[in-house]
Design a protein around this motif. Structure first.
Motif, PDB file in Angstrom:
ATOM      1  N   ARG B  25       0.809  -1.226   0.000  1.00 20.62           N
ATOM      2  CA  ARG B  25       0.000   0.000   0.000  1.00 20.62           C
ATOM      3  C   ARG B  25       0.833   1.264   0.000  1.00 20.62           C
ATOM      4  N   ARG B  26       2.090   1.179   0.377  1.00 20.79           N
ATOM      5  CA  ARG B  26       2.937   2.372   0.332  1.00 20.79           C
ATOM      6  C   ARG B  26       3.728   2.428  -0.973  1.00 20.79           C
ATOM      7  N   GLY B  27       3.474   1.460  -1.855  1.00 19.79           N
ATOM      8  CA  GLY B  27       4.117   1.493  -3.162  1.00 19.79           C
ATOM      9  C   GLY B  27       5.584   1.138  -3.146  1.00 19.79           C
ATOM     10  N   PHE B  28       6.012   0.325  -2.178  1.00 21.19           N
ATOM     11  CA  PHE B  28       7.399  -0.137  -2.155  1.00 21.19           C
ATOM     12  C   PHE B  28       7.463  -1.477  -2.877  1.00 21.19           C
ATOM     13  N   ASN B  29       8.431  -1.647  -3.770  1.00 18.78           N
ATOM     14  CA  ASN B  29       8.523  -2.900  -4.513  1.00 18.78           C
ATOM     15  C   ASN B  29       9.402  -3.923  -3.802  1.00 18.78           C
ATOM     16  N   ILE B  30       8.850  -5.118  -3.644  1.00 15.87           N
ATOM     17  CA  ILE B  30       9.637  -6.201  -3.052  1.00 15.87           C
ATOM     18  C   ILE B  30      10.229  -7.039  -4.176  1.00 15.87           C
ATOM     19  N   ASP B  31      11.547  -7.214  -4.185  1.00 13.24           N
ATOM     20  CA  ASP B  31      12.194  -8.108  -5.153  1.00 13.24           C
ATOM     21  C   ASP B  31      12.166  -9.540  -4.661  1.00 13.24           C
ATOM     22  N   SER B  32      12.488  -9.700  -3.396  1.00  6.30           N
ATOM     23  CA  SER B  32      12.406 -11.041  -2.843  1.00  6.30           C
ATOM     24  C   SER B  32      12.152 -10.989  -1.353  1.00  6.30           C
ATOM     25  N   LEU B  33      11.664 -12.084  -0.831  1.00  7.16           N
ATOM     26  CA  LEU B  33      11.229 -12.142   0.552  1.00  7.16           C
ATOM     27  C   LEU B  33      11.529 -13.541   1.084  1.00  7.16           C
ATOM     28  N   ALA B  34      12.116 -13.608   2.255  1.00  7.50           N
ATOM     29  CA  ALA B  34      12.368 -14.915   2.861  1.00  7.50           C
ATOM     30  C   ALA B  34      12.044 -14.821   4.347  1.00  7.50           C
ATOM     31  N   VAL B  35      11.346 -15.811   4.852  1.00  8.37           N
ATOM     32  CA  VAL B  35      10.934 -15.799   6.246  1.00  8.37           C
ATOM     33  C   VAL B  35      11.382 -17.075   6.925  1.00  8.37           C
ATOM     34  N   GLY B  36      11.874 -16.951   8.132  1.00  8.13           N
ATOM     35  CA  GLY B  36      12.223 -18.139   8.889  1.00  8.13           C
ATOM     36  C   GLY B  36      12.325 -17.805  10.354  1.00  8.13           C
ATOM     37  N   VAL B  37      12.204 -18.810  11.179  1.00  7.46           N
ATOM     38  CA  VAL B  37      12.270 -18.591  12.616  1.00  7.46           C
ATOM     39  C   VAL B  37      13.738 -18.384  13.022  1.00  7.46           C
ATOM     40  N   THR B  38      13.983 -17.690  14.118  1.00 10.00           N
ATOM     41  CA  THR B  38      15.362 -17.485  14.592  1.00 10.00           C
ATOM     42  C   THR B  38      15.674 -18.469  15.707  1.00 10.00           C
ATOM     43  N   ASP B  39      16.804 -18.285  16.380  1.00 14.56           N
ATOM     44  CA  ASP B  39      17.156 -19.178  17.495  1.00 14.56           C
ATOM     45  C   ASP B  39      16.152 -19.047  18.634  1.00 14.56           C
ATOM     46  N   ASP B  40      15.445 -17.895  18.673  1.00 15.44           N
ATOM     47  CA  ASP B  40      14.356 -17.712  19.630  1.00 15.44           C
ATOM     48  C   ASP B  40      13.064 -18.042  18.900  1.00 15.44           C
ATOM     49  N   GLU B  41      12.341 -19.060  19.353  1.00 14.42           N
ATOM     50  CA  GLU B  41      11.158 -19.515  18.600  1.00 14.42           C
ATOM     51  C   GLU B  41      10.040 -18.474  18.556  1.00 14.42           C
ATOM     52  N   ASN B  42      10.115 -17.464  19.427  1.00 16.88           N
ATOM     53  CA  ASN B  42       9.100 -16.406  19.414  1.00 16.88           C
ATOM     54  C   ASN B  42       9.401 -15.307  18.407  1.00 16.88           C
ATOM     55  N   VAL B  43      10.566 -15.412  17.784  1.00 18.24           N
ATOM     56  CA  VAL B  43      10.985 -14.355  16.865  1.00 18.24           C
ATOM     57  C   VAL B  43      11.273 -14.937  15.484  1.00 18.24           C
ATOM     58  N   SER B  44      10.704 -14.284  14.471  1.00 21.00           N
ATOM     59  CA  SER B  44      11.011 -14.677  13.095  1.00 21.00           C
ATOM     60  C   SER B  44      11.841 -13.596  12.446  1.00 21.00           C
ATOM     61  N   ILE B  46      12.430 -11.755   8.789  1.00 21.42           N
ATOM     62  CA  ILE B  46      12.001 -11.575   7.406  1.00 21.42           C
ATOM     63  C   ILE B  46      13.133 -10.847   6.704  1.00 21.42           C
ATOM     64  N   THR B  47      13.667 -11.447   5.659  1.00 21.15           N
ATOM     65  CA  THR B  47      14.692 -10.753   4.883  1.00 21.15           C
ATOM     66  C   THR B  47      14.039 -10.271   3.597  1.00 21.15           C
ATOM     67  N   ILE B  48      14.099  -8.963   3.392  1.00 22.22           N
ATOM     68  CA  ILE B  48      13.431  -8.378   2.235  1.00 22.22           C
ATOM     69  C   ILE B  48      14.466  -7.705   1.350  1.00 22.22           C
ATOM     70  N   VAL B  49      14.417  -7.994   0.053  1.00 23.37           N
ATOM     71  CA  VAL B  49      15.206  -7.213  -0.891  1.00 23.37           C
ATOM     72  C   VAL B  49      14.219  -6.305  -1.612  1.00 23.37           C
ATOM     73  N   ALA B  50      14.457  -4.998  -1.484  1.00 26.20           N
ATOM     74  CA  ALA B  50      13.513  -4.035  -2.053  1.00 26.20           C
ATOM     75  C   ALA B  50      14.263  -3.055  -2.930  1.00 26.20           C
ATOM     76  N   ASP B  51      13.508  -2.519  -3.870  1.00 20.88           N
ATOM     77  CA  ASP B  51      14.086  -1.585  -4.817  1.00 20.88           C
ATOM     78  C   ASP B  51      13.572  -0.186  -4.485  1.00 20.88           C
ATOM     79  N   GLY B  52      14.428   0.802  -4.531  1.00 22.88           N
ATOM     80  CA  GLY B  52      13.936   2.162  -4.294  1.00 22.88           C
ATOM     81  C   GLY B  52      15.051   3.131  -3.972  1.00 22.88           C
ATOM     82  N   SER B  53      14.682   4.405  -3.971  1.00 23.74           N
ATOM     83  CA  SER B  53      15.637   5.469  -3.677  1.00 23.74           C
ATOM     84  C   SER B  53      15.959   5.484  -2.180  1.00 23.74           C
TER      85      SER B  53
END
Lengths: 545, 165
Positions: B25-44, B46-53
């Motif tokens: 909705r803010r018009g930011f383009n996502i090139d790629s997205l990867a999600v996974g849990v961390t060493d703390d199971e309550n925390v994930s 998200i790695t986002i590659v985005a294009d923009g100024s």
């Protein structure tokens, strides 16, 4: 406090009581019935609106007066969806609000059952946060967090969606006293280095200006801002949301800026060299005057870091609570060896003040600008004016002086039909204030069902309908930009508004001359019941001259 | 310009929708997205590659930080990160062509994960550029299918993006 065994529905009412909620605005339906059944057993006053969206606007009006989160309730599906416009309106204007919606049974979610809608999903772009309460034992925690999030930092609406079966589940309830959200720490004091830079800019400025925004109200910074302006002799202009932050009779005040603002205010913005933005996000309707000013030093103070640098480049960004930041600034200002004086700059701005008397209009009509100024003369000090959207909003914003009162309007979203329900909410929040909704004949027809709400609950709000038989603001655009090809803006077929009031048993009068207008204003203000004053505005009257 | 943003979030249902919705909705383009849990199971993470100024990046960071479930946002400097994608490539490959394909795989440290009479499926992980190069070298054989993950990335050196620091 020890825990007690009860249903989630009961716990919900306990949470509201713990948050000091004595009134809420709502519209029931099957999926929220367990909660309503518990409401029945409490002293919380339920104000039944006549359309869900108005429960939202009423809560919004209430919250803007108290400064604390107000509550609205609706059922699942269409009830919840009808609230969305009100949620978005509150979000745009940073109004603290907690919205409770019923949801279908947990196990039925996602199956498109009767009156099911994904409300947390649909409202996501317009809420500060939302919860779908899936685990009954989370109830207390979710409510505590919802009120905390809504009422701190940059205020905003928080939605809690509660499935039917969850409302009926039994839990051990204990309302937490404190709340801690590791990912939410609203910033408080301003950065010391930036405060120092702001003070230097203030000392060096030859033509400084304060722009007062709506954040001064939500952040309780109004008095401090006035003190700052007076101590530093800096002129003040305001955004529409900031109207009333500076008393209009102050010699330091130059009016509202922007597209529909005062000449003096826009001249000040155009020629100042240092601009202090206080709790203003400088929306696109306000910003035009400030663009392309490379020579301008902007000191932007806001609680929301995302607003700084979004619409206008900030040379000195200060993120923080407006009260604390103003205190930090005042501490430095109080230590100035020589008080600042901007007499020459103010006198230059005084030259732009134009207070020409509104021109007389043809017989059978009242000049809307004259009307608002006249209304203003008769208003008690403590008045709340709620303007709707359109020409009525511009005429009101530009001509009301607000000695000590408040001006509410849907500033960011420009939602028609806001004024009457918001006025109902505002009146609930401050029963001593004179609360008046000003709307046009277009917006009135989006909301007049709420006259019943006012009558039913004895909420003494007054309504002024500026009738010109057009959607005047759009008509102006069509006149100006589309070769006067008027389409879809005539309000032919509208009812007699006085008779509508009559039908609700509400006192009413038509103002079609200056004489009858004065009489109508006096009757409106002296009435201890709801009252409707219809004002005959010349049909082709404009806001832009 | 591409930006790699590491976002730590509360591991709740609906958080990914909030993050993705914000970008849309803010018009930011996502090139790629990867999600996974961390060493703390309550925390994930998200790695986002985005294009923009730079303005866009600043807004992305600030708007992400406003989401209540977002714990931390960190944009990784390209020169100071290791980034990886995983790719599975299925190509046409006869028995005769296998030695050639194997030698390409060796060069890129690709691994044969499945083989049939006329096809080979190769698994390879590297940065985006090397994967693109690898893909180009295999293209002449006839690519039947490519499956790529989003980029994940980590800072070089001792520093880490965690909840605590």
């Amino acid at each position: 406090m020890s825990s007690e065994r009860m249903t989630v529905a009961r716990a919900m009412t306990e949470c509201l009581k713990a948050e000091g909620i004595t009134e809420l605005f709502g519209y029931p339906g099957a999926a929220i019935c367990p909660f309503y059944d518990e409401l029945y057993k409490t002293d919380i006053r339920h104000i039944l609106v006549r359309h869900e969206v108005n429960a939202g606007h009423a809560a919004s009006g209430c919250a803007r007066i108290t400064g604390k989160p107000a509550v609205c309730v609706a059922t699942s599906g269409p009830g919840a969806l009808n609230l969305i416009t009100a949620i978005a309106t509150a979000y745009m204007d940073s109004v603290p609000m907690v919205i409770i919606t019923g949801q279908v049974n947990s196990e039925q979610i996602g199956r498109d059952v009767f009156q099911e809608a994904d409300i947390t999903g649909s409202a996501e772009p317009f809420v500060k946060h939302s919860y779908l309460l899936k685990r009954p034992e989370d109830t207390a925690d979710v409510f505590k967090k919802a009120f905390y999030i809504a009422g701190t930092g940059r205020r905003g609406p928080v939605l809690i969606d509660v499935p039917f079966d969850v409302q009926q589940a039994k839990i051990d309830f204990e309302y937490p006293e404190t709340v801690d959200i590791r990912s939410y720490r609203p910033s408080t004091r301003g950065n010391g280095f930036q405060i120092k830079r702001a003070i230097t800019a203030m000392k060096e400025a030859e033509k400084p200006l304060i722009c007062a925004g709506g954040g001064l109200f939500t952040g309780n910074g109004v008095e401090l801002m006035r003190t700052l302006a007076e101590k530093t002799d800096i002129p003040v202009v305001s955004t529409m949301m900031g109207l009333g932050a500076m008393p209009s009779d102050s010699p330091l005040y130059y009016g509202m800026l922007g597209m529909h603002g005062r000449k003096a205010a826009n001249a000040a913005v155009n020629s100042c060299d240092t601009l202090f933005l206080l709790g203003a996000r400088v929306g696109d309707r306000a910003i035009a005057a400030m663009e392309h000013r490379r020579d301008l030093t902007v000191v932007h103070i806001d609680i929301d870091p995302a607003e700084i640098g979004k619409n206008i480049e900030a040379n000195i960004p200060i993120v923080g609570d407006i009260t604390l930041v103003l205190e930090q600034l005042l501490e430095q200002v109080n230590a100035f060896e020589q008080p600042l004086s901007h007499k020459g700059w103010r006198e230059k701005l005084d030259g732009f003040r134009s207070d020409s008397e509104p021109e007389p209009v043809e017989q059978g009509y009242v000049n809307p600008k004259w009307f608002i100024r006249t209304l203003d003369k008769y208003l008690p000090e403590k008045s709340v004016i709620v303007a709707d959207v359109g020409q009525n909003q511009i005429w009101t914003a530009a001509n009301i002086s607000l000695k000590q009162g408040r001006f509410l309007t849907s500033g960011g979203m420009g939602t028609m039909g806001y004024s009457l329900p918001a006025a109902i909410g505002a009146k609930c929040a401050d029963k001593d204030a004179e609360v008046i909704a000003v709307c046009g004949d277009g917006s009135f027809q989006m909301q007049f069902m709420e006259l019943a709400t006012a009558v039913q609950h004895g909420i003494n709000v007054k309504v002024i309908v500026m009738r010109n038989r057009y959607l005047g603001m759009v008509r102006e655009v069509q006149e100006r930009t589309y070769g006067n090809r008027l389409v879809g803006v005539s309000l032919d077929g509208s009812p007699d508004f006085c008779k509508v009031a009559e039908a609700y048993g509400i006192g009413n009068m038509l103002a079609d001359s200056e004489e009858s207008a004065v009489k109508g204003i006096k009757r409106l203000i002296s009435s201890d019941k709801p009252f409707l004053l219809e004002v005959a505005v010349p049909e082709l009257e404009k806001t832009i001259l | 310009m591409k930006h790699t943003i590491s976002v730590l979030v509360e591991n709740h249902a609906g958080v990914l929708a909030r993050v993705a919705g914000l970008f849309a909705r803010r018009g930011f383009n996502i090139d790629s997205l990867a999600v996974g849990v961390t060493d703390d199971e309550n925390v994930s993470r998200i790695t986002i590659v985005a294009d923009g100024s730079d303005y866009t990046l600043e807004q992305i960071e600030k708007q992400l930080n406003k989401l209540i479930d977002v714990i931390k946002v960190k944009t990784l400097a390209p020169e100071n990160m290791v980034s990886r994608e995983l790719v599975l490539i299925k190509i046409s490959c006869t028995a005769k062509q296998r030695p050639e394909v194997l030698s390409i795989c060796e060069l890129f440290r690709g691994k044969i994960s499945d083989i049939s009479a006329n096809s080979v499926t190769i698994e390879m992980s590297d940065n985006t550029q090397n994967i693109n190069n690898f893909e180009e070298l295999l293209r002449p054989y006839g690519i039947k299918e490519i499956v790529r993950t989003g980029t994940i990335a980590i800072q070089k050196g001792e520093q880490a993006v965690t909840v605590k620091n």
